[in-house]
Design a protein around this motif. Sequence first.
Motif, PDB file in Angstrom:
ATOM      1  N   THR A   1       0.783  -0.985   0.194  1.00  0.00           N
ATOM      2  CA  THR A   1       0.380  -0.313  -0.057  1.00  0.00           C
ATOM      3  C   THR A   1       0.246   1.074  -0.010  1.00  0.00           C
ATOM      4  O   THR A   1       0.666   1.983  -0.591  1.00  0.00           O
TER       5      THR A   1
ATOM      6  N   VAL B   1      -7.149   1.488  -4.169  1.00  0.00           N
ATOM      7  CA  VAL B   1      -6.110   1.044  -3.852  1.00  0.00           C
ATOM      8  C   VAL B   1      -6.009   1.581  -1.877  1.00  0.00           C
ATOM      9  O   VAL B   1      -6.527   0.978  -1.013  1.00  0.00           O
TER      10      VAL B   1
ATOM     11  N   ALA C   1      -7.307  -1.696   0.353  1.00  0.00           N
ATOM     12  CA  ALA C   1      -6.752  -1.649   1.106  1.00  0.00           C
ATOM     13  C   ALA C   1      -7.001  -1.869   2.893  1.00  0.00           C
ATOM     14  O   ALA C   1      -6.425  -3.002   3.613  1.00  0.00           O
TER      15      ALA C   1
ATOM     16  N   TYR D   1      -4.790  -6.739  -4.741  1.00  0.00           N
ATOM     17  CA  TYR D   1      -5.268  -7.481  -3.240  1.00  0.00           C
ATOM     18  C   TYR D   1      -5.932  -7.985  -2.570  1.00  0.00           C
ATOM     19  O   TYR D   1      -5.687  -8.644  -1.880  1.00  0.00           O
TER      20      TYR D   1
END
Length: 686
Positions: A23, A578, A582, A672
């Motif tokens: 990340t 993201v 995350a 992810y």
Amino acid sequence: MLFSLSLKNIRKSIKDYSIYFFTLLLGVCIFYVFNAIGDQTAMMELSGTKSRIVHTMNTALSGMSVVVSLILGFLIVYASRFLIRRRKKELGIYLTLGMRRSAVIRILLTETVLIGLLSLGAGLLIGIGLSQFMSLFVANMFEADMSRFVFTISLAAVGKTICYFVIIYLVVIVMNIVVVARSRLIRLLVADRVQEKVHLKNPAVSFFLFLAACGMLAFAYYNVTANQEAMETQGDVMLQILLGIAGTFLIFWSVSGFVMAIIRKIPGIYNRRLNSFVLGEVNARINTSAAAGSIICLLLFATICVLSAAFTLKADRERRMENQAPVDVCMWRSVPEGTEYDTDESVRAVLEEKGFDMEALDVRGEFVIYKRAEATEGAVMGSFMERLLERDPTFQAMAENPVEIIRAGDYNRAAGIYGFEPVKLGTDQYAVSCDYPSMQEFFNQGLMENDTVEICGRTLKAAYPECVEGYIQMSYSESNMGLLVVPDDLPLTEQDVFQSCLISDYTPEYDNRDFYSWMDDGGFEEQINAGLTDTESGSGQDQGAVQISTRSRIYDDSIGSSAMAVFIALYLGFVFIVSGAAILALKEMSDAIDSREKYRILRQLGAGEKEVNRALVIQMGIFFGFPLLLAAVHSVFGIRVSYTMLGIYASVNSLPPLIIAAVLIGILYGGYFALSYLCCRRVIRE
């Protein structure tokens, strides 16, 4: 000694740090790439219009970087809290063995700094490499000359990236120190046994709330797509947004309360393999993840809408350019109000007076546009305008605004030049030409209810039941707010003249770059308008100035503005994906730690490793898939709203932009998912 211990801890816990490190690396990389665009565009040969747009875009990206840094800062702090929780028992053991809290804090500080430096360095290196490919993408978007391209490193972007992430890390360090300094030893030692409380919900109440949430979302969907009267004010728009947010949260909060009860009634599903265990875990985790799931869903929804709208806007602008700029140049000049027009005030006369070489222009047509006090937009719309005023008095200014008038012969000559359909009028007929979407709707409704208008003492009847598309002045988008086309014999006077217009191509001998630059970048307007303008009128416009619109400027402006929208959308899209992915990955990692003992018991009861992994994949697939599925449903309606707000034609193919959004989400969100699955699988095997 403490530094050596920190290094050993990092090597030992590197797998725990993988999501955190990934990340951070992505955040640094994205931040650098988009902040380096300014230095990369400096190498490109751009027109004056594109250069100004690039400057505006860089300013916008710099401003957005503050917002992005706040989002990434929250994300990094959230991730750091997860790591602290993962390490609390270890830190408690250090204290039990006699290590001082200050020494524990130094170990934690050293680890945080080392991970930060490693991720910052790796992110910058990857970002510098990717920014070279971004240069090619920027050049393609702006149709720029890349003959001067060289490998470059933006020191300004490097400095800004380091500065922002140092600030974020200082916040992380302070929070970590506070956590360790204020935590009691017993809480550190038993931290891995503390789990989030699961509150059981009444299935009937949950089902009722689920139906209520569906009703709220359906009401909001209907208002933003079919019921435009519910979207007239900012308060109306805000209400639909709040309904969408509340409905999304209630969907996540209520779904676990009754779905489990329903599936239990289906033995073929519930009792098959490890489904009962999986559904029990999902039911328990959704109870504690309603807020996080709602945030992730909304982030994905915003990403899909922003990316789709930006790329569709670009395609729409490119498609419309041939229709919006069919000739090389269009010039017009307003006649001062209250004066009588003569040919000495025409655009041609001003150009000749200023010594402009008319041989440079292949004049296609010259026209005049009129205005009459009685020919207002309210008079054309009739009873429809009266209803608008009853509903909203602010339409009074529109009702009193005189509509522009042009003779049918002049309009049809312009139609022949621009390539749109001419009008056919009788001696007692008129037509309304308009291409601005919202004004088209107003005029069309007015023509349906009131098809007569009185001008110069004559009553004219509408020749067409709705607006005809066309314009006199070129622009990069539809800007004709309404043009009344009247018979040639209507007794309009020289005192009624509002504007003089000239439409032209360039002659071949002047077809060179220097001439285009002079026409497009302001040199021509500055020279021609010197001494002409009257800025003391208080009207907000230069009275008497010659306004110019060129094909190349329209193309550059369209290309530049749509490219700017794409880059801003990509910047936000990357950060939103993201951030959401995350948060979800870290939440899954935390849940896997809490459920580690349950998976151990499954193995003791005889479940094979393949079945355990399958149960984990299904569980994580539900958690990753449900927010994405609901975001996709939201997007079906959200995309339509964004297209309407941006004035994008429905005829534009929106499939390619959706594919681009799907690919980006698939790569980052799917990445992810894969990474968190590998980490969670390792955790449940410990």
